[in-house]
Design an enzyme around this catalytic site. Structure first.
Site, mmCIF file in Angstrom:
data_model
loop_
_atom_site.group_PDB
_atom_site.id
_atom_site.type_symbol
_atom_site.label_atom_id
_atom_site.label_comp_id
_atom_site.label_asym_id
_atom_site.label_seq_id
_atom_site.Cartn_x
_atom_site.Cartn_y
_atom_site.Cartn_z
ATOM 1 C CE LYS A 30 4.371 -2.724 -10.996
ATOM 2 N NZ LYS A 30 4.049 -1.302 -10.831
ATOM 3 C CB CYS A 79 -12.059 -6.057 -9.038
ATOM 4 S SG CYS A 79 -12.011 -6.504 -7.309
#
Ligand code: NAP
Ligand code: MG
Length: 494
Positions: free
Chosen positions: A178, A287
């Site tokens: 996903k 990140c």
């Protein structure tokens, strides 16, 4: 506008509900595509197909490593042929400058090639065990985990998908993938390639839809053996909770608030250039971004003067034209970043440059924020504590090495960090003290397929890339063979 479909059990299918979602180019605010918007029911179908492919037919996991390797190499070659299209797609969808998207595609291609090689390498071990049960031959084999659910964020749409899909496929798993709903397009192209190379039916499945429905189903479904997730710490916790039901394996690559520690003896020009890369590359939507600059007091003014003059000179614009920086990924995310900027100002941080939405020239449309530097920051400020995930950096100062380390570690996160110094012994000391999964010396952000990536503390657990990235997708089986069949060792003597 054509509707991009989900890929389930080897077929391109619309969402069961018939719902779709619009995909937006953040540089122009235009709708560029429409995708199937699946929900838990679509996810269940994909999980069923993946389960059948793994436990039923088992075609992929039973192939020799060499055959799996060949398919991975074919995927890499197909990606190479479609390199420009893949890069352009990530730029249109995410906003990043085209040259950065091209770099992502190149890394992604090499990630497939890397695991294509690694899966053929020798592994495991032979164990010299005692002979209480008779003479034994003890050894280990590595096997795929089974059905792997994989959920990715929007900042490196193609690369984050490949960091997960390449090792999982190499190991022989089935996949239910996903992508982020905001940036699904390069994943669709990747699945066109997976379809083209002819993986067995159900072996790889793409389900687009929201995290709360499709993602949640993947995390809690009892037929999913493992879930790997890259995204926010907040959602990572939800995934870990949902995964408890069947105790599935979990891999979490989460957020960060990484320290960039600069000593007075550093090459200051170099530190400025790398600090720029550390915080403004990919619009700061990284990140591992070096979002907390921690600098020795004596060189702070000189450093800020240079950093802000470099930041003020940055060009912003449509990623296709290769500006220094593109737009933020969405209107919602831009507003989050602007809100953090306002909080920082209200809490007393000094805005040295940027700090606002940029709307000049071609940026009249799109979600652009000027590169922003905050001076006079303290550890209790929201802007120092929370991940902004945008082009915003804070500056704090120290006088001693101990103080620098203390500030660096004063965070719930532990993804990355850097130290700039020309004193080699000090570099090694500070690297050992920084509690983070990735540390750099005299540079910021270089990442390699060959080396493990992941965080300490609330930046998650597990590692991607390198040999560890493959082993995450494998189980280890112990095998003990009785070399004197029919004998019972010490049982017999009793
Ligand atoms: P996010 O909001 O956590 O979303 C990440 C993915 O999780 C998306 O696909 C999202 O789906 C899905 N999701 C949302 N809620 C879910 C739920 N309850 N259950 C299952 N899945 C759910 O993160 P993001 O905003 O996309 O990305 C930014 C974050 O990712 C930052 O914190 C950044 O530090 C982190 N990140 C970490 C790394 C690393 O390697 N450590 C790399 C890149 C990014 P939808 O968006 O479709 O709803
Ligand atoms: Mg988009």
């Amino acid at each position: 506008m054509a509707i991009w479909k989900n890929y389930i059990n080897g077929e391109w299918v619309p969402a069961l509900s018939g719902k779709t979602r619009k995909v937006i180019n953040p540089a122009t605010e235009e709708v560029i595509a429409e995708t199937a918007e699946g929900n838990a029911e679509d996810a269940k179908l994909a999980i069923k197909a993946a389960k059948e492919a793994f436990y039923g037919t088992g075609e992929w996991r039973r192939k020799s490593a060499q055959m799996r390797s060949d398919v991975l190499l074919q995927i890499a070659d197909e990606m190479d042929k479609r390199r420009n299209e893949l890069a352009r797609t990530d730029t249109l969808d995410n906003g990043k400058p085209l040259r950065e998207a091209e770099g992502d595609v190149d890394d992604a291609i090499h990630c497939f090639r890397y695991y294509a090689g690694m899966i053929k390498a020798p592994y495991g071990g032979i164990y010299d065990v005692n002979d209480a049960f008779g003479p034994m031959h003890s050894y280990t084999i590595h096997e795929p985990v089974g059905v792997c659910g994989q959920i990715t964020p929007w900042n490196y749409p193609l690369l984050m998908a490949v960091w997960k899909i390449a090792p999982a496929l190499a190991a022989g798993n089935s996949i239910v993938f996903k992508p982020s709903s905001i940036t699904p397009l390069s994943s669709i192209l990747l699945f066109e390639i997976l379809d083209h190379v002819g993986l067995p039916k159900g072996c790889v499945n793409l389900v687009m839809g929201s995290g709360g429905t499709v993602g949640q189903e993947i995390a809690e479904n009892f037929d999913v053996d493992m879930v790997t997730f890259t995204g926010s710490t907040e959602v990572g916790r939800e995934i870990a909770k949902a995964a408890i039901g069947n105790l599935k394996k979990v891999g979490l690559e989460l957020g960060g608030k990484s320290p960039n520690v600069i000593f007075a003896d550093a090459d200051l020009e170099g530190a400025v250039e790398w600090a720029m890369v550390g915080i403004f590359f990919n619009q700061g939507e990284v990140c591992s971004a070096g979002s907390r600059i921690i600098i020795e007091e004596s060189v702070k003014d000189k450093f800020i003067e240079r950093l802000s003059s470099r930041a003020n000179a940055m060009t912003l614009g449509n990623g296709l034209n290769n500006p220094d920086m593109g737009p933020l990924v969405s209107e919602e995310h831009m507003n989050t970043v602007l809100n953090y900027i306002e909080i920082a100002k209200a809490e007393g941080a000094t805005c040295v440059c940027g700090g606002y939405r940029y709307t000049e020239g071609e940026c009249a449309k799109g979600y652009f924020v000027r590169p922003t530097i905050f001076d006079n920051c303290t550890s209790d400020m929201t802007i120092v504590k929370e991940e902004v995930f945008g082009p915003v950096v804070t500056i704090q100062t120290f006088k001693t090495e101990e103080e620098a380390v203390e500030l660096a570690n004063d965070t719930i996160y532990g993804l990355a960090g850097a130290v700039f110094t020309t004193d080699g012994a000090r570099a090694l000391r500070v690297v050992k003290e920084i509690r983070a999964g990735i540390t750099w010396v005299n540079c910021y952000n270089p990442t390699f397929n060959e080396a493990p990536w992941g965080g300490y503390k609330m930046s998650g657990y597990g590692r991607e890339l390198g040999i560890h990235g493959l082993e995450e997708y494998q189980e280890i089986k112990q095998v003990n063979i009785n070399l004197a069949p029919g004998k019972l060792g010490w049982y017999e003597e009793r």
